[in-house]
Scaffold this active site. Structure first.
Site, PDB file in Angstrom:
ATOM      1  N   GLU A  12     -25.126 -51.432 -24.867  1.00 55.62           N
ATOM      2  CA  GLU A  12     -24.542 -50.171 -25.358  1.00 55.62           C
ATOM      3  C   GLU A  12     -25.390 -48.989 -24.907  1.00 55.62           C
ATOM      4  O   GLU A  12     -26.612 -49.111 -24.752  1.00 55.62           O
ATOM      5  CB  GLU A  12     -24.525 -50.178 -26.892  1.00 55.62           C
ATOM      6  CG  GLU A  12     -23.203 -50.569 -27.505  1.00 55.62           C
ATOM      7  CD  GLU A  12     -22.159 -49.457 -27.475  1.00 55.62           C
ATOM      8  OE1 GLU A  12     -22.264 -48.525 -26.634  1.00 55.62           O
ATOM      9  OE2 GLU A  12     -21.237 -49.521 -28.295  1.00 55.62           O
ATOM     10  N   ASP A  13     -24.747 -47.857 -24.740  1.00 54.52           N
ATOM     11  CA  ASP A  13     -25.487 -46.628 -24.450  1.00 54.52           C
ATOM     12  C   ASP A  13     -26.098 -46.063 -25.719  1.00 54.52           C
ATOM     13  O   ASP A  13     -27.270 -45.713 -25.760  1.00 54.52           O
ATOM     14  CB  ASP A  13     -24.579 -45.598 -23.758  1.00 54.52           C
ATOM     15  CG  ASP A  13     -23.249 -45.373 -24.479  1.00 54.52           C
ATOM     16  OD1 ASP A  13     -22.998 -46.033 -25.512  1.00 54.52           O
ATOM     17  OD2 ASP A  13     -22.455 -44.543 -24.010  1.00 54.52           O
ATOM     18  N   ASP A  28     -24.125 -44.697 -32.872  1.00 50.95           N
ATOM     19  CA  ASP A  28     -24.078 -43.468 -33.671  1.00 50.95           C
ATOM     20  C   ASP A  28     -23.672 -43.852 -35.097  1.00 50.95           C
ATOM     21  O   ASP A  28     -24.513 -44.180 -35.929  1.00 50.95           O
ATOM     22  CB  ASP A  28     -23.090 -42.516 -32.987  1.00 50.95           C
ATOM     23  CG  ASP A  28     -22.931 -41.191 -33.703  1.00 50.95           C
ATOM     24  OD1 ASP A  28     -23.706 -40.918 -34.614  1.00 50.95           O
ATOM     25  OD2 ASP A  28     -22.028 -40.409 -33.333  1.00 50.95           O
ATOM     26  N   PHE A  86     -25.868 -34.441 -30.791  1.00 51.59           N
ATOM     27  CA  PHE A  86     -25.003 -34.933 -29.719  1.00 51.59           C
ATOM     28  C   PHE A  86     -25.740 -34.835 -28.392  1.00 51.59           C
ATOM     29  O   PHE A  86     -26.107 -33.751 -27.956  1.00 51.59           O
ATOM     30  CB  PHE A  86     -23.690 -34.152 -29.667  1.00 51.59           C
ATOM     31  CG  PHE A  86     -22.671 -34.819 -28.800  1.00 51.59           C
ATOM     32  CD1 PHE A  86     -21.905 -35.866 -29.287  1.00 51.59           C
ATOM     33  CD2 PHE A  86     -22.499 -34.419 -27.487  1.00 51.59           C
ATOM     34  CE1 PHE A  86     -20.985 -36.511 -28.478  1.00 51.59           C
ATOM     35  CE2 PHE A  86     -21.569 -35.062 -26.671  1.00 51.59           C
ATOM     36  CZ  PHE A  86     -20.811 -36.107 -27.171  1.00 51.59           C
ATOM     37  N   ARG A 103     -22.704 -37.037 -17.116  1.00 46.26           N
ATOM     38  CA  ARG A 103     -23.087 -38.451 -17.102  1.00 46.26           C
ATOM     39  C   ARG A 103     -24.189 -38.738 -16.083  1.00 46.26           C
ATOM     40  O   ARG A 103     -24.962 -39.663 -16.232  1.00 46.26           O
ATOM     41  CB  ARG A 103     -21.888 -39.325 -16.723  1.00 46.26           C
ATOM     42  CG  ARG A 103     -20.850 -39.451 -17.807  1.00 46.26           C
ATOM     43  CD  ARG A 103     -19.904 -40.600 -17.474  1.00 46.26           C
ATOM     44  NE  ARG A 103     -18.656 -40.510 -18.203  1.00 46.26           N
ATOM     45  CZ  ARG A 103     -18.462 -40.944 -19.447  1.00 46.26           C
ATOM     46  NH1 ARG A 103     -19.458 -41.479 -20.109  1.00 46.26           N
ATOM     47  NH2 ARG A 103     -17.295 -40.837 -20.026  1.00 46.26           N
TER      48      ARG A 103
HETATM   49  P1  5GP Z   1     -20.243 -45.052 -32.796  1.00 49.94           P
HETATM   50  O1  5GP Z   1     -19.012 -45.901 -32.821  1.00 49.94           O
HETATM   51  O2  5GP Z   1     -21.521 -45.814 -32.991  1.00 49.94           O
HETATM   52  O3  5GP Z   1     -20.132 -43.865 -33.727  1.00 49.94           O
HETATM   53  O4  5GP Z   1     -20.298 -44.371 -31.377  1.00 49.94           O
HETATM   54  C1  5GP Z   1     -20.430 -45.096 -30.230  1.00 49.94           C
HETATM   55  C2  5GP Z   1     -19.855 -44.390 -29.030  1.00 49.94           C
HETATM   56  O5  5GP Z   1     -19.623 -42.992 -29.260  1.00 49.94           O
HETATM   57  C3  5GP Z   1     -20.857 -44.440 -27.910  1.00 49.94           C
HETATM   58  O6  5GP Z   1     -20.684 -45.602 -27.128  1.00 49.94           O
HETATM   59  C4  5GP Z   1     -20.597 -43.156 -27.157  1.00 49.94           C
HETATM   60  O7  5GP Z   1     -19.585 -43.363 -26.203  1.00 49.94           O
HETATM   61  C5  5GP Z   1     -20.109 -42.201 -28.208  1.00 49.94           C
HETATM   62  N1  5GP Z   1     -21.193 -41.349 -28.725  1.00 49.94           N
HETATM   63  C6  5GP Z   1     -21.804 -41.424 -29.937  1.00 49.94           C
HETATM   64  N2  5GP Z   1     -22.759 -40.500 -30.069  1.00 49.94           N
HETATM   65  C7  5GP Z   1     -22.783 -39.830 -28.892  1.00 49.94           C
HETATM   66  C8  5GP Z   1     -23.600 -38.749 -28.396  1.00 49.94           C
HETATM   67  O8  5GP Z   1     -24.514 -38.212 -29.029  1.00 49.94           O
HETATM   68  N3  5GP Z   1     -23.320 -38.334 -27.135  1.00 49.94           N
HETATM   69  C9  5GP Z   1     -22.319 -38.888 -26.369  1.00 49.94           C
HETATM   70  N4  5GP Z   1     -22.155 -38.376 -25.150  1.00 49.94           N
HETATM   71  N5  5GP Z   1     -21.550 -39.895 -26.808  1.00 49.94           N
HETATM   72  C10 5GP Z   1     -21.786 -40.363 -28.052  1.00 49.94           C
END
Ligand code: 5GP
Length: 180
Positions: A99-100, A103, A152, A165
């Site tokens: 995973e990147d 959040d 963010f 990106r």
């Molecule tokens: P989650 O489901 O954990 O809330 O979010 C996961 C996905 O949301 C990540 O794989 C990413 O694509 C996007 N995301 C969450 N936080 C960020 C952020 O701070 N910046 C960006 N660019 N994408 C985010």
């Protein structure tokens, strides 16, 4: 939508490179002579996965899944959609989800439930970034690159509405309404 007026660097390219090398060493030591299947979560994890995989001196394979929980917004919509599924079964495989960023944890929890139903031998998670949020403190993540504040971020694979990106570092996008 607000214009981005600056990107404040949070993690430099050199710091990311050093940490990715360290993570790759730890992960390679764990899998040793077995052949894990890395599953990259598109699109954000592509840059991290490419760097990580090339630093791991073991046999491995990789595939990708695409999921969407955000659309073009910077806040989670609460809905996870599979946009691209895996190409082949994972039954009996040792799987490493790459995973990147974690959040709210919504995406990874959904993915883990889905992948566990497909009966892999083992399933682990590596994420480059994890935000410090109460919702994810109970979520077990095997390897974490960096814990970051709840802002963010963009760069090193992460976008804001399709931009940034390809930045080699991770930074916080400063929007025009934030007054710069
Ligand atoms: P989650 O489901 O954990 O809330 O979010 C996961 C996905 O949301 C990540 O794989 C990413 O694509 C996007 N995301 C969450 N936080 C960020 C952020 O701070 N910046 C960006 N660019 N994408 C985010």
């Amino acid at each position: 939508m607000d214009d981005v007026v600056a990107i404040d660097e949070l993690i430099s390219a050199a710091t990311i490179e050093a940490r990715v090398r360290e993570l790759a060493g730890d992960i390679a030591a764990h899998y040793a002579d077995r052949c894990p299947l890395l599953i990259g979560v598109l699109n954000g994890a592509v840059v991290f996965m490419a760097d990580l995989a090339r630093q791991m001196p073991i046999e491995l394979d990789f595939q990708f899944m695409a999921v969407s929980s955000y659309g073009a917004a910077t806040e989670s919509s609460g809905v996870v959609q599979i946009l691209k599924d895996l190409d082949s079964p994972i039954e009996g495989r040792e799987v490493l989800v790459v995973e990147d960023i974690i959040d709210s944890g919504l995406t990874i929890r959904y993915l883990m439930r889905l992948l566990e139903q497909r009966r892999p031998a083992d399933i682990r998670i590596v994420t480059l970034l994890r935000k410090d949020r109460p919702e994810v403190r109970d979520l077990h993540v095997d390897w974490i690159g960096f814990e970051i504040p709840d802002a963010f971020v963009v760069g090193y694979g992460l976008d804001l509405a399709g931009r940034f990106r390809n930045l080699p570092f991770v930074g916080v996008a400063v929007l025009s309404h934030e007054g710069r």
